[in-house]
Design a protein around this motif. Structure first.
Motif, PDB file in Angstrom:
ATOM      1  N   CYS A  43     -61.423  66.840   4.204  1.00  0.00           N
ATOM      2  CA  CYS A  43     -60.138  67.186   3.997  1.00  0.00           C
ATOM      3  C   CYS A  43     -59.447  66.479   5.230  1.00  0.00           C
ATOM      4  O   CYS A  43     -58.179  66.557   5.274  1.00  0.00           O
ATOM      5  CB  CYS A  43     -59.961  68.808   4.411  1.00  0.00           C
ATOM      6  N   GLY A  44     -60.167  65.931   6.089  1.00  0.00           N
ATOM      7  CA  GLY A  44     -59.680  64.931   7.150  1.00  0.00           C
ATOM      8  C   GLY A  44     -59.134  65.966   8.302  1.00  0.00           C
ATOM      9  O   GLY A  44     -58.601  65.070   9.488  1.00  0.00           O
ATOM     10  N   GLN A  45     -59.184  67.214   8.657  1.00  0.00           N
ATOM     11  CA  GLN A  45     -58.518  67.918   9.552  1.00  0.00           C
ATOM     12  C   GLN A  45     -59.821  69.104   9.773  1.00  0.00           C
ATOM     13  O   GLN A  45     -59.631  70.170   9.353  1.00  0.00           O
ATOM     14  CB  GLN A  45     -57.370  68.516   9.363  1.00  0.00           C
ATOM     15  N   PRO A  46     -60.515  68.873  10.985  1.00  0.00           N
ATOM     16  CA  PRO A  46     -61.725  69.978  11.468  1.00  0.00           C
ATOM     17  C   PRO A  46     -60.869  71.183  11.645  1.00  0.00           C
ATOM     18  O   PRO A  46     -61.465  72.383  11.376  1.00  0.00           O
ATOM     19  CB  PRO A  46     -62.195  69.156  12.500  1.00  0.00           C
ATOM     20  N   MET A  47     -59.677  71.090  12.629  1.00  0.00           N
ATOM     21  CA  MET A  47     -58.885  72.271  12.543  1.00  0.00           C
ATOM     22  C   MET A  47     -58.264  73.368  11.540  1.00  0.00           C
ATOM     23  O   MET A  47     -58.276  74.294  11.782  1.00  0.00           O
ATOM     24  CB  MET A  47     -57.976  71.879  13.788  1.00  0.00           C
TER      25      MET A  47
ATOM     26  N   ALA B 138     -63.017  72.100   0.526  1.00  0.00           N
ATOM     27  CA  ALA B 138     -63.602  70.845   0.989  1.00  0.00           C
ATOM     28  C   ALA B 138     -65.054  71.387   1.430  1.00  0.00           C
ATOM     29  O   ALA B 138     -66.022  70.582   1.355  1.00  0.00           O
ATOM     30  CB  ALA B 138     -63.175  70.037   2.229  1.00  0.00           C
ATOM     31  N   HIS B 139     -65.016  72.308   2.254  1.00  0.00           N
ATOM     32  CA  HIS B 139     -66.495  72.977   2.706  1.00  0.00           C
ATOM     33  C   HIS B 139     -67.365  73.063   1.252  1.00  0.00           C
ATOM     34  O   HIS B 139     -68.702  72.785   1.442  1.00  0.00           O
ATOM     35  CB  HIS B 139     -66.213  74.054   3.367  1.00  0.00           C
ATOM     36  N   GLU B 140     -66.827  73.591   0.326  1.00  0.00           N
ATOM     37  CA  GLU B 140     -67.488  74.023  -0.845  1.00  0.00           C
ATOM     38  C   GLU B 140     -67.972  72.657  -1.519  1.00  0.00           C
ATOM     39  O   GLU B 140     -69.112  72.716  -1.933  1.00  0.00           O
ATOM     40  CB  GLU B 140     -66.846  74.958  -1.800  1.00  0.00           C
ATOM     41  N   LEU B 141     -67.113  71.749  -1.569  1.00  0.00           N
ATOM     42  CA  LEU B 141     -67.692  70.522  -2.050  1.00  0.00           C
ATOM     43  C   LEU B 141     -68.620  69.922  -1.403  1.00  0.00           C
ATOM     44  O   LEU B 141     -69.372  69.219  -1.931  1.00  0.00           O
ATOM     45  CB  LEU B 141     -66.435  69.448  -2.071  1.00  0.00           C
ATOM     46  N   ALA B 142     -68.465  70.029  -0.060  1.00  0.00           N
ATOM     47  CA  ALA B 142     -69.672  69.531   0.911  1.00  0.00           C
ATOM     48  C   ALA B 142     -71.061  70.085   0.275  1.00  0.00           C
ATOM     49  O   ALA B 142     -72.156  69.230   0.428  1.00  0.00           O
ATOM     50  CB  ALA B 142     -69.428  69.772   2.248  1.00  0.00           C
ATOM     51  N   HIS B 143     -70.890  71.327  -0.061  1.00  0.00           N
ATOM     52  CA  HIS B 143     -72.122  71.991  -0.433  1.00  0.00           C
ATOM     53  C   HIS B 143     -72.605  71.334  -1.917  1.00  0.00           C
ATOM     54  O   HIS B 143     -73.928  71.121  -1.811  1.00  0.00           O
ATOM     55  CB  HIS B 143     -72.094  73.247  -0.926  1.00  0.00           C
ATOM     56  N   ILE B 144     -71.910  71.036  -2.722  1.00  0.00           N
ATOM     57  CA  ILE B 144     -72.059  70.301  -3.842  1.00  0.00           C
ATOM     58  C   ILE B 144     -72.623  68.857  -3.431  1.00  0.00           C
ATOM     59  O   ILE B 144     -73.651  68.439  -4.025  1.00  0.00           O
ATOM     60  CB  ILE B 144     -70.865  70.500  -4.844  1.00  0.00           C
ATOM     61  N   LYS B 145     -72.076  68.263  -2.614  1.00  0.00           N
ATOM     62  CA  LYS B 145     -72.607  66.875  -2.266  1.00  0.00           C
ATOM     63  C   LYS B 145     -73.934  66.879  -1.755  1.00  0.00           C
ATOM     64  O   LYS B 145     -74.723  66.069  -1.941  1.00  0.00           O
ATOM     65  CB  LYS B 145     -71.586  66.421  -1.246  1.00  0.00           C
ATOM     66  N   ASN B 146     -74.135  67.948  -1.046  1.00  0.00           N
ATOM     67  CA  ASN B 146     -75.429  68.053  -0.342  1.00  0.00           C
ATOM     68  C   ASN B 146     -76.575  68.522  -1.332  1.00  0.00           C
ATOM     69  O   ASN B 146     -77.816  68.870  -0.750  1.00  0.00           O
ATOM     70  CB  ASN B 146     -75.407  68.879   0.941  1.00  0.00           C
ATOM     71  N   ARG B 147     -76.106  69.013  -2.470  1.00  0.00           N
ATOM     72  CA  ARG B 147     -77.056  69.801  -3.312  1.00  0.00           C
ATOM     73  C   ARG B 147     -77.611  71.112  -2.738  1.00  0.00           C
ATOM     74  O   ARG B 147     -78.593  71.595  -2.992  1.00  0.00           O
ATOM     75  CB  ARG B 147     -78.237  68.855  -3.806  1.00  0.00           C
ATOM     76  N   ASP B 148     -76.549  71.636  -1.933  1.00  0.00           N
ATOM     77  CA  ASP B 148     -76.943  72.946  -1.214  1.00  0.00           C
ATOM     78  C   ASP B 148     -77.118  74.007  -2.392  1.00  0.00           C
ATOM     79  O   ASP B 148     -77.784  75.021  -2.233  1.00  0.00           O
ATOM     80  CB  ASP B 148     -76.257  73.225  -0.127  1.00  0.00           C
TER      81      ASP B 148
ATOM     82  N   ALA C 180     -61.309  75.431  10.974  1.00  0.00           N
ATOM     83  CA  ALA C 180     -61.607  76.249  11.817  1.00  0.00           C
ATOM     84  C   ALA C 180     -60.779  77.338  11.718  1.00  0.00           C
ATOM     85  O   ALA C 180     -60.967  78.637  12.119  1.00  0.00           O
ATOM     86  CB  ALA C 180     -61.218  75.626  13.421  1.00  0.00           C
ATOM     87  N   SER C 181     -59.511  77.236  11.599  1.00  0.00           N
ATOM     88  CA  SER C 181     -58.478  78.412  11.394  1.00  0.00           C
ATOM     89  C   SER C 181     -58.859  78.977  10.112  1.00  0.00           C
ATOM     90  O   SER C 181     -58.814  80.452  10.175  1.00  0.00           O
ATOM     91  CB  SER C 181     -57.077  77.669  11.117  1.00  0.00           C
ATOM     92  N   ALA C 182     -59.209  78.468   9.167  1.00  0.00           N
ATOM     93  CA  ALA C 182     -59.746  79.285   8.021  1.00  0.00           C
ATOM     94  C   ALA C 182     -60.719  80.114   8.244  1.00  0.00           C
ATOM     95  O   ALA C 182     -60.756  81.382   7.724  1.00  0.00           O
ATOM     96  CB  ALA C 182     -59.861  78.221   6.704  1.00  0.00           C
ATOM     97  N   LEU C 183     -61.805  79.634   9.004  1.00  0.00           N
ATOM     98  CA  LEU C 183     -62.938  80.471   9.099  1.00  0.00           C
ATOM     99  C   LEU C 183     -62.857  81.744   9.842  1.00  0.00           C
ATOM    100  O   LEU C 183     -63.169  82.799   9.712  1.00  0.00           O
ATOM    101  CB  LEU C 183     -64.144  79.466   9.951  1.00  0.00           C
ATOM    102  N   ARG C 184     -61.855  81.418  10.911  1.00  0.00           N
ATOM    103  CA  ARG C 184     -61.624  82.458  11.777  1.00  0.00           C
ATOM    104  C   ARG C 184     -60.568  83.727  11.043  1.00  0.00           C
ATOM    105  O   ARG C 184     -60.698  85.005  11.090  1.00  0.00           O
ATOM    106  CB  ARG C 184     -60.360  82.165  12.957  1.00  0.00           C
TER     107      ARG C 184
ATOM    108  N   GLU D  20     -55.576  75.431   4.872  1.00  0.00           N
ATOM    109  CA  GLU D  20     -56.672  76.207   5.226  1.00  0.00           C
ATOM    110  C   GLU D  20     -57.578  76.270   3.795  1.00  0.00           C
ATOM    111  O   GLU D  20     -58.629  76.125   3.789  1.00  0.00           O
ATOM    112  CB  GLU D  20     -56.412  77.468   5.631  1.00  0.00           C
ATOM    113  N   VAL D  21     -56.739  76.349   2.746  1.00  0.00           N
ATOM    114  CA  VAL D  21     -57.421  76.644   1.441  1.00  0.00           C
ATOM    115  C   VAL D  21     -58.085  75.434   0.905  1.00  0.00           C
ATOM    116  O   VAL D  21     -59.281  75.310   0.636  1.00  0.00           O
ATOM    117  CB  VAL D  21     -56.505  77.205   0.332  1.00  0.00           C
ATOM    118  N   ALA D  22     -57.402  74.257   1.370  1.00  0.00           N
ATOM    119  CA  ALA D  22     -57.846  72.932   1.207  1.00  0.00           C
ATOM    120  C   ALA D  22     -59.235  72.586   1.670  1.00  0.00           C
ATOM    121  O   ALA D  22     -60.113  71.917   1.547  1.00  0.00           O
ATOM    122  CB  ALA D  22     -56.888  71.778   1.500  1.00  0.00           C
ATOM    123  N   ALA D  23     -59.307  72.877   3.045  1.00  0.00           N
ATOM    124  CA  ALA D  23     -60.479  72.765   4.065  1.00  0.00           C
ATOM    125  C   ALA D  23     -61.540  73.727   3.219  1.00  0.00           C
ATOM    126  O   ALA D  23     -62.824  73.238   3.574  1.00  0.00           O
ATOM    127  CB  ALA D  23     -59.936  73.347   5.642  1.00  0.00           C
ATOM    128  N   VAL D  24     -61.244  74.948   2.882  1.00  0.00           N
ATOM    129  CA  VAL D  24     -62.240  75.946   2.483  1.00  0.00           C
ATOM    130  C   VAL D  24     -62.966  75.176   1.438  1.00  0.00           C
ATOM    131  O   VAL D  24     -64.238  75.156   0.988  1.00  0.00           O
ATOM    132  CB  VAL D  24     -61.693  77.254   2.178  1.00  0.00           C
TER     133      VAL D  24
END
Length: 304
Positions: free
Chosen positions: A211-215, A130-140, A218-222, A124-128
């Motif tokens: 991260c390769g695993q959407p779930m 990865a989400h933050e790295l996506a923001h960096i990749k998108n320059r958000d 999903a678990s981390a967000l919940r 779950e930490v890895a997925a979180v």
């Protein structure tokens, strides 16, 4: 649309809104003053936004010596996403949460709370992250920092209109000032919230791919949503303008797609991730390449 173009377009829109408010308050002179202020603020935001955000949240830099598992995880995710390795920070907060900041991928940082590292599994930490790295990749990160800065400045103009009464020489000057005081910050907030919500869905999608695993995400967000509703985040409460930067709203707000919500509904985000995972999605996922050794359930060994 490229990240640079989106950033330039946002800066132009917010600057135009800022100038319009200045013109309504002080005429042509007010518009010029507002333009100068906007230009200075944009330059300062470009060069110093990451340091300001990290300072306001009390984040501390960690390395492979002080937090080996966490830093190595972030580095592996960044390498897999084709991104420069960001600086890694930890926030001393029991509320699980995380954010990213920086003006571009080469000058970026990710931060996670101690609560996130202690309460979530390694996957779950890895997925979180990865989400933050996506923001960096998108320059958000740059886009949202600029939006927050300009929205705050427009709110300041509204207060200026209230205290100084605006351009009294023009017809309806006092009424115009009152309208600026009310509607200028509201318009800036609408732009800020709309951009914030749309970027979260995209970062969820790209983060799940990283991260390769959407779930896992999903678990981390919940879990984060559940804990954020019951645990205070004193750094965010002291600086509420930063709330939109976290993966989940840290301010105990109801998670729903309302007009002024800084984040989309967590359940909507989870449904999107489940759809991305497909019908084969199961509660139990394959072993993670980022998983802890047997007998451990949490990632970090953080040395103070």
């Amino acid at each position: 649309m490229s990240g640079y173009f989106k950033t330039a377009l946002l800066m132009a829109v917010m600057t135009a809104l800022f100038m319009t408010a200045g013109e309504l308050i002080g005429g042509a002179t007010g518009a010029v003053i507002a333009l100068v202020i906007a230009a200075v603020m944009n330059v300062m935001t470009w060069w110093g936004s990451d340091r300001a955000v990290l300072s306001m949240t009390g984040a501390r830099l960690v390395t492979e010596q002080s937090a080996p598992d966490f830093v190595r995880m972030v580095n592996r995710l960044a390498d897999g996403a084709g991104l420069p390795r960001p600086a890694v920070y930890i926030i001393d907060s029991d509320q699980p949460n995380a954010f990213a900041t920086g003006r571009d991928p080469a000058n970026a940082a990710v931060a996670a709370s101690t609560g996130l590292l202690q309460r979530l599994s390694a996957e779950e930490v890895a997925a979180v992250m990865a989400h933050e790295l996506a923001h960096i990749k998108n320059r958000d990160t740059l886009i949202m920092t600029i939006t927050a800065t300009m929205a705050g400045a427009i709110g300041m103009l509204g207060n200026f209109a209230f205290f100084f009464g605006g351009n009294r020489d023009r017809p309806g000057g006092v009424l115009t000032s009152l309208l600026v005081m009310i509607f200028a910050p509201m318009a800036a907030a609408i732009v800020q919230m709309a951009i914030s919500r749309s970027r979260e869905y995209e970062a969820d999608r790209i983060g799940a791919e990283i991260c390769g695993q959407p779930m896992w995400l999903a678990s981390a967000l919940r879990k984060i949503d559940h804990f954020a509703k019951g645990i205070d985040n004193r750094q965010a409460e002291a600086n509420p303008a930063l709330a939109h930067m976290f993966i989940i709203n840290p301010l105990h707000a109801h998670a729903r797609d309302a007009l002024f919500s800084t984040h989309p509904s967590t359940e909507n985000r989870i449904r999107a991730l489940m759809a991305m995972a497909g019908p084969q999605a199961r509660p139990q996922q394959p072993p993670s390449p980022f998983a802890d050794p047997p007998g451990r359930t949490n990632i970090p060994r953080v040395r103070r």
